[in-house]
Design a protein around this motif. Structure first.
Motif, PDB file in Angstrom:
ATOM      1  N   GLY A   1       0.819  -1.213   0.000  1.00  0.00           N
ATOM      2  CA  GLY A   1       0.000   0.000   0.000  1.00  0.00           C
ATOM      3  C   GLY A   1       0.848   1.256   0.000  1.00  0.00           C
ATOM      4  N   TYR A   2       1.921   1.229   0.774  1.00  0.00           N
ATOM      5  CA  TYR A   2       2.861   2.350   0.810  1.00  0.00           C
ATOM      6  C   TYR A   2       3.455   2.606  -0.566  1.00  0.00           C
ATOM      7  CZ  TYR A   2       7.372   4.637   1.899  1.00  0.00           C
ATOM      8  OH  TYR A   2       8.465   5.469   1.931  1.00  0.00           O
ATOM      9  N   THR A   3       3.717   1.530  -1.301  1.00  0.00           N
ATOM     10  CA  THR A   3       4.318   1.636  -2.638  1.00  0.00           C
ATOM     11  C   THR A   3       3.366   2.263  -3.649  1.00  0.00           C
ATOM     12  OG1 THR A   3       5.694  -0.309  -2.217  1.00  0.00           O
ATOM     13  CG2 THR A   3       5.366   0.323  -4.520  1.00  0.00           C
ATOM     14  N   PHE A   4       2.120   1.804  -3.642  1.00  0.00           N
ATOM     15  CA  PHE A   4       1.200   2.182  -4.723  1.00  0.00           C
ATOM     16  C   PHE A   4       0.198   3.284  -4.369  1.00  0.00           C
ATOM     17  CE2 PHE A   4       2.465  -2.200  -5.793  1.00  0.00           C
ATOM     18  CZ  PHE A   4       2.969  -1.971  -7.064  1.00  0.00           C
ATOM     19  N   LEU A   5       0.109   3.660  -3.095  1.00  0.00           N
ATOM     20  CA  LEU A   5      -0.845   4.704  -2.708  1.00  0.00           C
ATOM     21  C   LEU A   5      -0.191   6.044  -2.412  1.00  0.00           C
ATOM     22  CD1 LEU A   5      -3.195   2.671  -0.310  1.00  0.00           C
ATOM     23  CD2 LEU A   5      -3.532   3.174  -2.730  1.00  0.00           C
TER      24      LEU A   5
END
Length: 229
Positions: A123-127
């Motif tokens: 989530g950290y990567t894509f949001l």
């Protein structure tokens, strides 16, 4: 605290009790591994800075290379930036993790912790970029996984009384407070060096898994109730 009904133990007896506690509790086992990893970080960075940097780079989560280094989706959880980072994470895990173990069982605790940890990194990567316009850099720490445990326990025991900075409140209010804080602070990740989107991702994973467990528990209770007739 000392128990007056418990006789004094030798060092070997105390060591056996520690081993028993770690083996019986996944939360204690995770805390033990995080502490050992942190001590290794400190020793390596002090005695051989180059080797210490290599250790950190090998196991930290980097959004730009996690497809080629998939193990970092898990290993980053056991690294911490400093003593206070480690202390507060482990303190929260000790209280919430052991409470979730008693409520849902050891296997569920492990499932929630590692699922939240992995998905909080994803989530950290894509949001971060599309929602908060933040470029996600390398990340370490168990916070996202612990948020998952925090959220799942809140679903199961929403009225549990806790203290947030010495202020008593219900667990559901504490979770809401932390969620609002991380959402408002998400855009400042590059300034305070805290992966707020990872926290929020872990929180939502914990909520989802908590509601699934609660629904399964209610279904099980209903089945037992109907079976008595």
């Amino acid at each position: 605290m000392f128990n007056r009904n418990t006789p004094y133990e030798s060092r070997s007896g105390a060591t056996d009790r520690i081993k028993s506690s770690v083996s019986a509790s996944p939360s204690m086992a995770i805390i033990f591994l995080c502490v050992i990893s942190f001590l290794l970080e400190v020793v390596l960075l002090s005695a051989a800075p180059g080797l210490g940097a290599l250790y950190m780079n090998a196991f930290q989560f980097d959004p730009g290379s996690f497809l080629t280094r998939p193990w970092t989706l898990v290993t980053y959880i056991f690294l911490h930036t400093g003593l206070w980072h480690l202390f507060f994470n482990m303190l929260v895990l000790y209280f919430f993790g052991t409470a979730l173990e008693r409520r849902a069982g050891n296997k569920q605790l492990l499932a929630i912790f590692f699922t939240a940890g992995i998905l909080s990194a994803i989530g950290y990567t894509f949001l971060s970029w599309p929602i908060f316009n933040i470029y996600p850099g390398p990340m370490i720490g168990a916070s996202g996984a612990i948020y998952g445990v925090f959220a799942a326990l809140t679903v199961l025991e929403p009225n549990l009384r806790v203290y947030v900075y010495f202020v008593p409140m219900r667990l559901k209010h504490a979770l809401l407070l932390f969620a609002i804080f991380d959402f408002l602070m998400a855009s400042s990740t590059n300034l305070d060096m805290i992966a707020h989107t990872a926290h929020l991702s872990g929180l939502f994973v914990g909520l989802y898994m908590g509601f699934r467990m609660k629904k399964m528990d209610e279904r099980y209770r209903m089945t037992r109730y109907i079976g008595r007739w």
